[in-house]
Design an enzyme around this catalytic site. Structure first.
Site, mmCIF file in Angstrom:
data_model
loop_
_atom_site.group_PDB
_atom_site.id
_atom_site.type_symbol
_atom_site.label_atom_id
_atom_site.label_comp_id
_atom_site.label_asym_id
_atom_site.label_seq_id
_atom_site.Cartn_x
_atom_site.Cartn_y
_atom_site.Cartn_z
ATOM 1 N N GLU A 1 30.012 49.272 65.726
ATOM 2 C CA GLU A 1 30.845 48.138 66.549
ATOM 3 C C GLU A 1 30.448 46.705 66.226
ATOM 4 O O GLU A 1 29.060 46.520 66.110
ATOM 5 C CB GLU A 1 30.697 48.484 68.029
ATOM 6 C CG GLU A 1 31.743 47.034 68.677
ATOM 7 C CD GLU A 1 31.409 47.737 70.367
ATOM 8 O OE1 GLU A 1 30.717 48.407 70.759
ATOM 9 O OE2 GLU A 1 32.413 47.206 70.937
ATOM 10 N N LYS B 1 40.115 47.434 70.133
ATOM 11 C CA LYS B 1 39.277 48.118 71.410
ATOM 12 C C LYS B 1 40.210 47.920 73.006
ATOM 13 O O LYS B 1 40.515 46.694 73.095
ATOM 14 C CB LYS B 1 37.894 47.624 71.824
ATOM 15 C CG LYS B 1 37.215 48.269 72.592
ATOM 16 C CD LYS B 1 35.765 47.506 72.701
ATOM 17 C CE LYS B 1 34.859 48.324 73.721
ATOM 18 N NZ LYS B 1 33.402 47.551 73.641
ATOM 19 N N CYS C 1 33.239 52.278 71.405
ATOM 20 C CA CYS C 1 32.315 52.237 72.420
ATOM 21 C C CYS C 1 32.767 52.606 73.964
ATOM 22 O O CYS C 1 32.952 53.563 74.287
ATOM 23 C CB CYS C 1 31.680 50.758 72.268
ATOM 24 S SG CYS C 1 29.949 50.760 72.873
HETATM 25 N N1 LIG Z 1 29.845 47.484 73.396
HETATM 26 C C1 LIG Z 1 30.173 48.713 74.667
HETATM 27 O O1 LIG Z 1 31.256 48.619 74.807
HETATM 28 C C2 LIG Z 1 29.238 48.993 75.223
HETATM 29 C C3 LIG Z 1 29.440 49.991 76.371
HETATM 30 C C4 LIG Z 1 28.196 50.347 77.027
HETATM 31 O O2 LIG Z 1 27.109 50.183 76.853
HETATM 32 C C5 LIG Z 1 28.528 51.448 78.302
HETATM 33 O O3 LIG Z 1 27.582 51.741 79.059
HETATM 34 O O4 LIG Z 1 29.775 51.802 78.389
#
Ligand SMILES: NC(=O)CCC(=O)C(=O)O
Length: 270
Positions: free
Chosen positions: A51, A120, A154
């Site tokens: 990402e 996203k 993510c």
């Molecule tokens: N970059 C992200 O979206 C991190 C997401 C994350 O760490 C979580 O715990 O959910």
């Protein structure tokens, strides 16, 4: 699987260190790791990036660092895909569209053609995404040699509704580029495995490594099969993590435990 589909897909996850706020440095570094991946004895069919690989979470400067209309990203990834005849699930980059910044995944086919774009949908407030980025508004699927794939980034994996929507749209593999740090390694491994099992799909997750400020990103990029078995998992250092998907397995699993036939959506609370 559709006609002409490949029975297997070899995957290479580029588990890279990302220099915060240095798009040029990161572009060149990831290109070096991608060249290493395609030079391997078992050439990958699909290369996956982490990402926000162009800028890292330099959100306070993202307006000046983001890739305008994703042009540089699209040019470099399309050229690489065509030159090596591989698919690229391009992780995500900060891209600037008008006066808005998005966290966007670009996907390219073996001839360098653009096959998908996903921004996203769920912005992660613990890392201040909502203060600087705009959320995507559309779930996206795409094809990889006949295998239908779903896009996520993510934090999206905390929302089972998204992965279920993608599974109901026919996706048999979920891609998850990430910048996921300690101390939430347990959440990472558990959520990825849960999404694979409940949706009877492969989960292919590529995380960055290394420290940015006070945050330590742990890698542990993973390939998980539809039974929830871990095919491959990286450590906490830079690596090209590889594994192979059996494209027939998701349908075999669905035939053994027909979750999607047994659903009763008319009884579920809206
Ligand atoms: N970059 C992200 O979206 C991190 C997401 C994350 O760490 C979580 O715990 O959910």
């Amino acid at each position: 699987m559709t006609d002409g589909a490949k029975p297997q897909l070899n995957i290479a996850l580029i588990q890279a260190y990302i220099e915060i706020g240095e798009p040029g440095v990161n572009m060149n570094h990831l290109a070096e790791m991608m060249e290493k991946a395609v030079a391997a004895e078992q050439k990958p069919d699909v290369i996956v990036l982490p990402e926000m690989w162009n800028t890292g979470y330099a959100l306070d400067r993202i307006g000046e660092l983001a890739d305008p209309n994703g042009e540089e990203t699209k040019r470099r990834l399309s050229d690489f895909a065509k030159r090596h005849g591989v698919h690229i699930v391009g992780g995500s980059v900060a891209e600037k569209i008008g006066d808005r910044i998005y966290n966007t995944m670009y996907v390219f086919g073996r001839n360098g053609e653009s096959t998908a774009k996903y921004s996203k949908m769920h912005l992660f407030r613990l890392m201040d995404e909502e203060k600087f980025l705009h959320a995507g508004e559309e779930a996206v699927t795409f094809e990889l040699d006949g295998m239908k794939a779903g896009a996520s980034i993510c934090y999206d994996i905390r929302f089972p509704e998204l992965s279920r929507t993608l599974a109901l749209a026919g996706a048999n593999v979920l891609f998850v580029p990430a910048e996921w740090p300690h101390p939430r390694l347990h959440h990472w491994r558990t959520l990825l495995t849960a999404r694979a099992i409940e949706n009877q799909m492969y989960v292919v997750a590529c995380n960055r490594v290394g420290r940015s400020g006070e945050t330590e990103f742990f890698g542990h990029s993973m390939l998980i099969d539809p039974w929830g078995e871990v095919i491959a998992e990286g450590g906490e250092e830079e690596a090209v993590v590889t594994g192979t998907l059996d494209c027939a397995l998701p349908e075999e699993v669905k035939g053994r435990i027909p979750v999607f036939e047994d659903r009763r959506p008319h009884l579920y609370f809206k």
